[in-house]
Design an enzyme around this catalytic site. Sequence first.
Site, PDB file in Angstrom:
ATOM      1  N   GLY A  56       0.901  -0.950  -0.186  1.00 55.89           N
ATOM      2  CA  GLY A  56       0.165   0.129   0.353  1.00 55.89           C
ATOM      3  C   GLY A  56       0.822   0.836  -0.172  1.00 55.89           C
ATOM      4  O   GLY A  56       2.206   1.563  -0.175  1.00 55.89           O
ATOM      5  N   GLU A 105       2.201  11.225   3.403  1.00 52.15           N
ATOM      6  CA  GLU A 105       1.588  11.538   1.976  1.00 52.15           C
ATOM      7  C   GLU A 105       2.136  12.514   1.688  1.00 52.15           C
ATOM      8  O   GLU A 105       2.022  13.743   1.913  1.00 52.15           O
ATOM      9  CB  GLU A 105       0.811  10.720   1.956  1.00 52.15           C
ATOM     10  CG  GLU A 105       0.162   9.296   2.704  1.00 52.15           C
ATOM     11  CD  GLU A 105      -1.479   8.610   2.337  1.00 52.15           C
ATOM     12  OE1 GLU A 105      -1.499   9.211   1.590  1.00 52.15           O
ATOM     13  OE2 GLU A 105      -1.024   8.802   2.804  1.00 52.15           O
ATOM     14  N   CYS A 146      -5.112   8.043   9.002  1.00 54.78           N
ATOM     15  CA  CYS A 146      -4.246   7.989  10.317  1.00 54.78           C
ATOM     16  C   CYS A 146      -4.525   8.305  11.102  1.00 54.78           C
ATOM     17  O   CYS A 146      -4.926   8.006  12.507  1.00 54.78           O
ATOM     18  CB  CYS A 146      -2.477   7.940  10.526  1.00 54.78           C
ATOM     19  SG  CYS A 146      -1.927   6.353   8.755  1.00 54.78           S
ATOM     20  N   PHE A 150      -6.855  14.346   0.581  1.00 52.36           N
ATOM     21  CA  PHE A 150      -6.671  14.048   1.738  1.00 52.36           C
ATOM     22  C   PHE A 150      -5.812  15.679   1.964  1.00 52.36           C
ATOM     23  O   PHE A 150      -5.873  16.286   2.922  1.00 52.36           O
ATOM     24  CB  PHE A 150      -6.905  13.877   2.574  1.00 52.36           C
ATOM     25  CG  PHE A 150      -6.274  13.081   3.142  1.00 52.36           C
ATOM     26  CD1 PHE A 150      -4.706  12.423   2.221  1.00 52.36           C
ATOM     27  CD2 PHE A 150      -4.423  13.695   4.547  1.00 52.36           C
ATOM     28  CE1 PHE A 150      -3.866  11.838   2.944  1.00 52.36           C
ATOM     29  CE2 PHE A 150      -3.460  13.011   4.517  1.00 52.36           C
ATOM     30  CZ  PHE A 150      -2.987  12.296   3.497  1.00 52.36           C
ATOM     31  N   ARG A 192      -8.431   8.963   1.269  1.00 52.07           N
ATOM     32  CA  ARG A 192      -8.889   8.577   3.089  1.00 52.07           C
ATOM     33  C   ARG A 192      -9.331   8.986   3.834  1.00 52.07           C
ATOM     34  O   ARG A 192      -9.021  10.260   4.437  1.00 52.07           O
ATOM     35  CB  ARG A 192      -8.430   7.223   3.685  1.00 52.07           C
ATOM     36  CG  ARG A 192      -7.958   6.348   2.153  1.00 52.07           C
ATOM     37  CD  ARG A 192      -7.387   4.397   2.815  1.00 52.07           C
ATOM     38  NE  ARG A 192      -6.218   5.646   2.399  1.00 52.07           N
ATOM     39  CZ  ARG A 192      -4.619   4.923   3.145  1.00 52.07           C
ATOM     40  NH1 ARG A 192      -4.940   3.585   3.660  1.00 52.07           N
ATOM     41  NH2 ARG A 192      -3.051   5.243   2.885  1.00 52.07           N
TER      42      ARG A 192
HETATM   43  P1  NAD Z   1      -3.117   0.306   2.606  1.00 52.13           P
HETATM   44  O1  NAD Z   1      -4.291  -0.298   2.387  1.00 52.13           O
HETATM   45  O2  NAD Z   1      -2.750   1.563   1.495  1.00 52.13           O
HETATM   46  O3  NAD Z   1      -1.975  -0.823   2.253  1.00 52.13           O
HETATM   47  C1  NAD Z   1      -2.508  -2.215   2.850  1.00 52.13           C
HETATM   48  C2  NAD Z   1      -1.792  -3.032   1.984  1.00 52.13           C
HETATM   49  O4  NAD Z   1      -2.115  -4.301   2.726  1.00 52.13           O
HETATM   50  C3  NAD Z   1      -3.181  -3.021   1.046  1.00 52.13           C
HETATM   51  O5  NAD Z   1      -2.832  -3.419   0.323  1.00 52.13           O
HETATM   52  C4  NAD Z   1      -3.998  -4.724   1.156  1.00 52.13           C
HETATM   53  O6  NAD Z   1      -4.547  -4.982   0.014  1.00 52.13           O
HETATM   54  C5  NAD Z   1      -2.999  -5.681   2.064  1.00 52.13           C
HETATM   55  N1  NAD Z   1      -3.367  -6.584   2.443  1.00 52.13           N
HETATM   56  C6  NAD Z   1      -4.150  -6.889   3.844  1.00 52.13           C
HETATM   57  N2  NAD Z   1      -4.148  -7.933   4.476  1.00 52.13           N
HETATM   58  C7  NAD Z   1      -3.214  -8.710   3.815  1.00 52.13           C
HETATM   59  C8  NAD Z   1      -2.517 -10.075   3.987  1.00 52.13           C
HETATM   60  N3  NAD Z   1      -3.140 -10.778   5.275  1.00 52.13           N
HETATM   61  N4  NAD Z   1      -1.153 -10.250   3.102  1.00 52.13           N
HETATM   62  C9  NAD Z   1      -0.976  -9.352   1.975  1.00 52.13           C
HETATM   63  N5  NAD Z   1      -1.131  -8.164   1.935  1.00 52.13           N
HETATM   64  C10 NAD Z   1      -2.230  -7.586   2.397  1.00 52.13           C
HETATM   65  O7  NAD Z   1      -2.678   0.701   4.237  1.00 52.13           O
HETATM   66  P2  NAD Z   1      -1.130   2.021   4.386  1.00 52.13           P
HETATM   67  O8  NAD Z   1      -1.380   3.197   4.145  1.00 52.13           O
HETATM   68  O9  NAD Z   1       0.355   1.473   3.687  1.00 52.13           O
HETATM   69  O10 NAD Z   1      -1.061   1.889   5.427  1.00 52.13           O
HETATM   70  C11 NAD Z   1      -0.119   0.333   6.242  1.00 52.13           C
HETATM   71  C12 NAD Z   1      -0.001   0.920   7.788  1.00 52.13           C
HETATM   72  O11 NAD Z   1       0.700   1.696   7.902  1.00 52.13           O
HETATM   73  C13 NAD Z   1      -1.049   1.223   8.914  1.00 52.13           C
HETATM   74  O12 NAD Z   1      -1.213   0.867  10.069  1.00 52.13           O
HETATM   75  C14 NAD Z   1      -0.892   2.971   8.549  1.00 52.13           C
HETATM   76  O13 NAD Z   1      -2.029   2.713  10.173  1.00 52.13           O
HETATM   77  C15 NAD Z   1       0.151   2.796   8.434  1.00 52.13           C
HETATM   78  N6  NAD Z   1       1.123   3.888   7.846  1.00 52.13           N
HETATM   79  C16 NAD Z   1       0.838   5.076   6.679  1.00 52.13           C
HETATM   80  C17 NAD Z   1       0.667   5.946   6.543  1.00 52.13           C
HETATM   81  C18 NAD Z   1       0.810   6.493   5.834  1.00 52.13           C
HETATM   82  O14 NAD Z   1       0.607   7.792   5.506  1.00 52.13           O
HETATM   83  N7  NAD Z   1      -0.858   6.294   4.597  1.00 52.13           N
HETATM   84  C19 NAD Z   1       2.138   6.693   7.362  1.00 52.13           C
HETATM   85  C20 NAD Z   1       2.539   5.900   8.438  1.00 52.13           C
HETATM   86  C21 NAD Z   1       2.515   4.539   8.999  1.00 52.13           C
HETATM   87  C1  UGA Z   2       0.553  11.804   9.058  1.00 56.50           C
HETATM   88  C2  UGA Z   2       2.083  12.456   9.987  1.00 56.50           C
HETATM   89  O1  UGA Z   2       2.405  13.513   9.364  1.00 56.50           O
HETATM   90  C3  UGA Z   2       3.462  11.014   9.459  1.00 56.50           C
HETATM   91  O2  UGA Z   2       4.322  11.563  10.570  1.00 56.50           O
HETATM   92  C4  UGA Z   2       2.449   9.521   9.873  1.00 56.50           C
HETATM   93  O3  UGA Z   2       3.437   8.853   9.648  1.00 56.50           O
HETATM   94  C5  UGA Z   2       1.492   9.500   8.910  1.00 56.50           C
HETATM   95  O4  UGA Z   2       0.137  10.621   9.445  1.00 56.50           O
HETATM   96  C6  UGA Z   2       0.238   8.694   9.222  1.00 56.50           C
HETATM   97  O5  UGA Z   2       1.300   7.275  10.808  1.00 56.50           O
HETATM   98  O6  UGA Z   2      -0.297   7.942   8.638  1.00 56.50           O
HETATM   99  P1  UGA Z   2      -0.650  12.526   6.628  1.00 56.50           P
HETATM  100  O7  UGA Z   2      -1.433  12.050   7.149  1.00 56.50           O
HETATM  101  O8  UGA Z   2      -0.087  11.444   5.547  1.00 56.50           O
HETATM  102  O9  UGA Z   2       0.844  11.847   7.735  1.00 56.50           O
HETATM  103  O10 UGA Z   2      -0.350  13.854   6.338  1.00 56.50           O
HETATM  104  P2  UGA Z   2      -0.288  15.584   7.204  1.00 56.50           P
HETATM  105  O11 UGA Z   2       1.013  16.343   6.210  1.00 56.50           O
HETATM  106  O12 UGA Z   2       0.520  14.794   8.594  1.00 56.50           O
HETATM  107  O13 UGA Z   2      -1.774  16.052   6.910  1.00 56.50           O
HETATM  108  C7  UGA Z   2      -2.907  15.089   7.657  1.00 56.50           C
HETATM  109  C8  UGA Z   2      -3.402  16.309   7.504  1.00 56.50           C
HETATM  110  O14 UGA Z   2      -3.717  16.775   8.359  1.00 56.50           O
HETATM  111  C9  UGA Z   2      -4.087  16.871   5.887  1.00 56.50           C
HETATM  112  O15 UGA Z   2      -5.516  16.676   5.920  1.00 56.50           O
HETATM  113  C10 UGA Z   2      -3.194  17.971   6.009  1.00 56.50           C
HETATM  114  O16 UGA Z   2      -4.445  19.369   4.957  1.00 56.50           O
HETATM  115  C11 UGA Z   2      -3.978  18.715   7.346  1.00 56.50           C
HETATM  116  N1  UGA Z   2      -2.704  19.460   8.207  1.00 56.50           N
HETATM  117  C12 UGA Z   2      -2.524  19.567   7.973  1.00 56.50           C
HETATM  118  C13 UGA Z   2      -3.610  20.735   8.589  1.00 56.50           C
HETATM  119  O17 UGA Z   2      -4.720  20.792   8.613  1.00 56.50           O
HETATM  120  N2  UGA Z   2      -3.102  22.149   8.924  1.00 56.50           N
HETATM  121  C14 UGA Z   2      -1.775  21.508   9.518  1.00 56.50           C
HETATM  122  O18 UGA Z   2      -1.318  22.642   9.522  1.00 56.50           O
HETATM  123  C15 UGA Z   2      -0.834  20.005   8.757  1.00 56.50           C
END
Ligand code: NAD
Ligand code: UGA
Length: 460
Positions: free
Chosen positions: A11, A162, A273, A335, A343
């Site tokens: 993902g 992101e 998140c 977002f 999301r």
């Molecule tokens: P995502 O939904 O984009 O990706 C997860 C992937 O895992 C999907 O493609 C899904 O099909 C796959 N999956 C689920 N079950 C599976 C299985 N049993 N075997 C193989 N594949 C499987 O999610 P994401 O945004 O990459 O987030 C993943 C984790 O990282 C979450 O716990 C999230 O909280 C954390 N995280 C996300 C971000 C972010 O910016 N998106 C940043 C830091 C941490």
């Molecule tokens: C956030 C954290 O910044 C990452 O460190 C973390 O790894 C990640 O969550 C995660 O665990 O998924 P992300 O959600 O990708 O990252 O993006 P952010 O830049 O944090 O923005 C989050 C939301 O807050 C956005 O909707 C953004 O528009 C909003 N935001 C951010 C505000 O409304 N005001 C601000 O001053 C900053």
Amino acid sequence: MIRNILCIGAGYVGGPTMALIADRCPDVRLTVVDINPDKIAQWNSARLPVFEPGLEEVVRRVRGRNLTFAPITPEAIAAADLIFICVNTPTKEYGEGAGMASDLQYWEQSTRTILAHAKPGTIVVEKSTVPVRTAEAVSRILNFERGGTHFQVLSNPEFLAEGTAVRDLEAPDRVLIGSERSEAGQAAARELGWVYEHWVPKERILYTSVWSSELSKLAANAFLAQRISSINSLSAVCERTDADITEISRAVGMDPRIGGRFLEAGIGFGGSCFRKDIQSLAYLCREAGLAEVAEYWLSVVRMNDYQVARFVKAILDSLFNTVADKQLAIFGFAFKPETNDTRDAPALQVCLRLLQEQARLAVTDPQALDNARRDLSGLPGNAGERVSYEPDPYRAASGAHALVLLTQWRQFKALDYERIYAGMHKPAFVFDGRNLLDHEELFRLGFNVVPIGKAPRLHF
Ligand code: NAD
Ligand code: UGA
């Protein structure tokens, strides 16, 4: 010695993170697997499933060299020296803890797959964000059947944001590695540390207990979200007092003890998140008998929802208490900018509320139109027929009564607003949910401008 890394979950985290590790560690082979075959096909195609600036270049360099995207097979799992688990951990929508706890079913499935096929000694790394003590639970599942400790489970949460994922992975503020305190646990942590040391300075790699590592991740997201809710709460005060939230952010942020980042008022935080992790933290607190602590953090989420509600009310109030059959141009659905991720986007909530009020929407976004179309499909009644999707912002704004800006894409700042104004119904409005645009200039062009946390500029 780590030669083969497997990542379960292709993902937003798994794909970019493994691509960067492959780029920086040419001596290691990486395989990324996923249960969704379409995801794997997309990662192997010219159009990646994730839009991130700079990502295509990295993937092009390493795909087929030392990085492979492939379906899960027993052989791939058996070959791994280290396995990252990067699956999704959304908020649970059923049963015990619904709406609060993390849904760990994908986690558990991954753990069972590892148990079935991995060789003893494989290091298992939780990269997904999980509740505290998950590593311990995983360790129990993995090690119970065979007796003794065959698998070390580490916590290595991801902090990338992101839109800046590649930059964040290239130069992380810190890399956190949590391990068991035992000799074997610390040895496993050093092995993972060796991978990061290929490009991350040693002093940025922090070694802690697994529980500290798991809780630090939830804490970091909770702190960031709290800052946004704090500034947003003050934006409401500004609107009642003629103070200006941008001036407040600047003045407050210049105190180095507070710092200037994450103080931008707007329609609130989105993404997969912040809400989920605060709910998970609050659930954990409640389970630990800390109801007051849970309430404290949940108020951050409540303030975020309030901000969307306030913004929609401002639109209705300004458009003479009805938007029924009015055409509204929705500028931005992702977002945040520089991502196609929608999301928990505040834009979705704003659009749903406006559709309830019978508005017609023309949605434009540089990257997220496919996801917007998916998110707004299957709406009750004829709501879906009242939404159109338009890559060209000028066409989206043509014939609109108001422009509603929901994502601060820099492309929106560079548009010719004189041309946009000419094509709109009058009186024309701009609702700037991110305080992105030049409000004085828009007012001069004839627009009525309603920002967040500052006085509206109205011609009547
Ligand atoms: P995502 O939904 O984009 O990706 C997860 C992937 O895992 C999907 O493609 C899904 O099909 C796959 N999956 C689920 N079950 C599976 C299985 N049993 N075997 C193989 N594949 C499987 O999610 P994401 O945004 O990459 O987030 C993943 C984790 O990282 C979450 O716990 C999230 O909280 C954390 N995280 C996300 C971000 C972010 O910016 N998106 C940043 C830091 C941490
Ligand atoms: C956030 C954290 O910044 C990452 O460190 C973390 O790894 C990640 O969550 C995660 O665990 O998924 P992300 O959600 O990708 O990252 O993006 P952010 O830049 O944090 O923005 C989050 C939301 O807050 C956005 O909707 C953004 O528009 C909003 N935001 C951010 C505000 O409304 N005001 C601000 O001053 C900053």
